[in-house]
Design a protein around this motif. Structure first.
Motif, short mmCIF file in Angstrom:
data_model
loop_
_atom_site.label_atom_id
_atom_site.label_comp_id
_atom_site.label_asym_id
_atom_site.label_seq_id
_atom_site.Cartn_x
_atom_site.Cartn_y
_atom_site.Cartn_z
N SER A 1 0.80 -1.34 -0.03
CA SER A 1 0.19 0.08 0.15
C SER A 1 0.81 1.23 -0.18
O SER A 1 0.47 2.35 -0.64
CB SER A 1 -0.88 0.15 1.18
OG SER A 1 -1.67 -1.13 1.26
N ARG B 1 0.60 4.17 -2.70
CA ARG B 1 0.27 5.81 -2.01
C ARG B 1 1.45 6.61 -2.84
O ARG B 1 1.05 7.95 -3.05
CB ARG B 1 0.07 5.73 -0.72
CG ARG B 1 -0.85 5.15 0.10
CD ARG B 1 -1.23 5.75 1.15
NE ARG B 1 -0.21 5.17 2.24
CZ ARG B 1 -0.07 4.23 3.10
NH1 ARG B 1 -1.22 3.27 2.70
NH2 ARG B 1 0.77 3.93 3.60
N ASP C 1 -6.36 -1.17 -4.57
CA ASP C 1 -5.73 -1.83 -3.27
C ASP C 1 -6.81 -2.83 -2.80
O ASP C 1 -7.78 -2.48 -2.19
CB ASP C 1 -5.25 -0.93 -2.36
CG ASP C 1 -4.31 -1.36 -1.35
OD1 ASP C 1 -4.38 -2.68 -1.07
OD2 ASP C 1 -3.87 -0.40 -0.66
P1 ADP Z 1 -3.96 -1.51 4.19
O1 ADP Z 1 -2.70 -2.26 4.13
O2 ADP Z 1 -5.14 -2.26 4.56
O3 ADP Z 1 -4.15 -0.77 2.94
P2 ADP Z 1 -2.48 0.34 5.74
O4 ADP Z 1 -1.90 -0.45 6.65
O5 ADP Z 1 -1.65 0.77 4.50
O6 ADP Z 1 -3.72 -0.27 5.08
O7 ADP Z 1 -3.02 1.56 6.56
C1 ADP Z 1 -4.01 2.51 6.29
C2 ADP Z 1 -3.58 3.61 7.01
O8 ADP Z 1 -3.11 3.68 8.37
C3 ADP Z 1 -2.39 4.54 5.97
O9 ADP Z 1 -3.05 5.84 5.76
C4 ADP Z 1 -1.15 4.39 6.62
O10 ADP Z 1 -0.30 5.36 6.18
C5 ADP Z 1 -1.67 4.44 8.08
N1 ADP Z 1 -0.80 3.38 8.86
C6 ADP Z 1 -0.57 2.25 8.72
N2 ADP Z 1 0.43 1.72 9.49
C7 ADP Z 1 0.57 2.60 10.24
C8 ADP Z 1 1.32 2.76 11.42
N3 ADP Z 1 2.31 1.78 11.79
N4 ADP Z 1 1.81 3.81 11.93
C9 ADP Z 1 1.20 4.93 11.54
N5 ADP Z 1 0.19 5.05 10.59
C10 ADP Z 1 -0.17 3.77 9.81
#
Ligand code: ADP
Ligand code: ADP
Length: 226
Positions: A43, A47, A159
Motif C-alpha cells: 500500500s 500511495r 488496493d
Molecule cells: P492497508 O494495508 O489495509 O491498505 P495500511 O496498513 O496501509 O492499510 O494503513 C492505512 C492507513 O494507516 C494509511 O494511511 C497508513 O499511512 C496508516 N498506517 C498504517 N500503518 C501505520 C503505522 N504503523 N503507523 C502510522 N500509520 C500507519
C-alpha cells in the motif's frame, strides 16, 4: 515508453525501511499484481505512485514523463491516475450519476454523455439516477469502477479492491472489471495478498516481501519457477 515506470523507490517510516528499492514497469493494457503478505509495503508503494505519500528516493514516470522525484512533484489530481480501494465507498448523498461524474471537469452535457457511456459498459444504465443505497454491493462496486474510469486515467491503482465482496460475486466482478479496464486502455497496478487473485487477474506478478520485490514475471513463470 511504458505506461508506468517506477525506479528505485525507497520509503522509511522512522528508521524502518518499508519500501526498499522497488522498481516496476507496466505496459499499456497490462495488469501487474503486487502480491505479498500484509505489512510488506504494497500500500505504501501504491500511495507514493498516487502522490498521497512521498518517497525518500526514486522516480516515477507516466508515459515516459517524470511525475515525481525527490524535488519535483506533480500533484495527485494531475497524475492521470485512478484509484480503487477496498473502502473507497460511493458518496451516499449523491446520485449514482453525480458519483460517476465527480472527477469530470467538462460541461454538463459532456459529463452526462460520459456517465451514460460508462453506466452502459457496467450494465447499470437503469440505475443512473438512483441513490447509491438502492444498489447491491456488487452494483455499487461497478459504479465505483465507473467513477474511477470516468476521467480516462492512464493508470488504475487498485488496493484489494474486491475483498469486500462475497465469494459468489467476486469472480464475475473481477472478470468484468478486467474487461472494462482493457476496453478503456488503462494500465493496472493491483495490490493483493491472495495468490489466487493475482493468478486470475495478472499479466505480470511482482512478489513483494519485507519492502523488496523478490521475484517478477508472468504468472506461469512465478508459479513454475524451480
Ligand atoms: P492497508 O494495508 O489495509 O491498505 P495500511 O496498513 O496501509 O492499510 O494503513 C492505512 C492507513 O494507516 C494509511 O494511511 C497508513 O499511512 C496508516 N498506517 C498504517 N500503518 C501505520 C503505522 N504503523 N503507523 C502510522 N500509520 C500507519
Ligand atoms: P501492505 O500494504 O503490504 O500491507 P503497508 O504498505 O500498508 O503494507 O505497510 C508497510 C509497513 O509500513 C507496515 O509495517 C505498516 O505498519 C507501516 N506503515 C504504513 N504506513 C505507515 C505510516 N504512515 N507510518 C508508519 N508506519 C507505516
Amino acid at each position: 515508453p511504458p505506461r508506468l515506470e517506477v525506479r528505485n523507490l525507497y520509503r522509511q517510516y522512522g528508521n524502518r525501511t518499508v519500501v526498499d528499492d522497488v522498481s516496476l514497469s507496466i505496459e499499456p493494457g497490462q495488469v501487474t499484481c503486487l502480491l505479498g503478505p500484509s505489512g510488506c509495503g504494497k500500500s505504501t508503494t501504491l500511495r507514493m505512485i498516487a502522490g498521497v505519500d512521498m518517497q525518500d528516493r526514486g522516480e516515477i514516470y507516466v508515459d515516459g514523463k517524470l511525475i515525481c522525484d525527490t524535488v519535483y512533484r506533480v500533484p495527485p489530481e494531475r497524475r492521470k491516475i485512478g484509484l480503487m480501494f477496498q473502502d473507497f465507498a460511493l458518496f451516499p448523498h449523491m446520485s449514482v450519476a453525480d458519483n460517476v461524474a465527480f472527477g469530470l471537469k467538462d460541461s454538463a452535457p459532456k459529463k452526462r454523455l460520459r456517465v451514460e457511456e460508462l453506466m452502459e459498459k457496467v450494465g447499470l444504465s437503469w440505475a443512473i439516477d438512483q441513490a447509491p443505497h438502492h444498489l447491491s454491493g456488487g452494483e455499487q462496486q461497478r459504479v465505483a469502477l465507473a467513477r474511477a474510469l470516468a476521467p480516462r486515467p492512464r493508470i488504475m491503482l487498485m488496493d484489494e479492491p474486491f475483498s469486500g465482496l462475497d465469494n459468489r460475486l467476486r469472480d464475475d466482478i473481477r472478470d468484468e472489471t478486467l474487461a472494462l479496464l482493457k476496453d478503456e486502455d488503462t494500465a493496472v497496478l493491483l495490490v493483493t495478498h491472495e495468490p489466487e487473485e493475482a493468478l486470475r487477474m495478472a499479466d505480470e506478478i511482482a512478489l513483494m516481501r519485507d519492502g523488496r520485490i523478490v521475484q517478477q514475471g508472468s504468472p506461469y513463470n512465478i508459479y513454475n519457477a524451480p
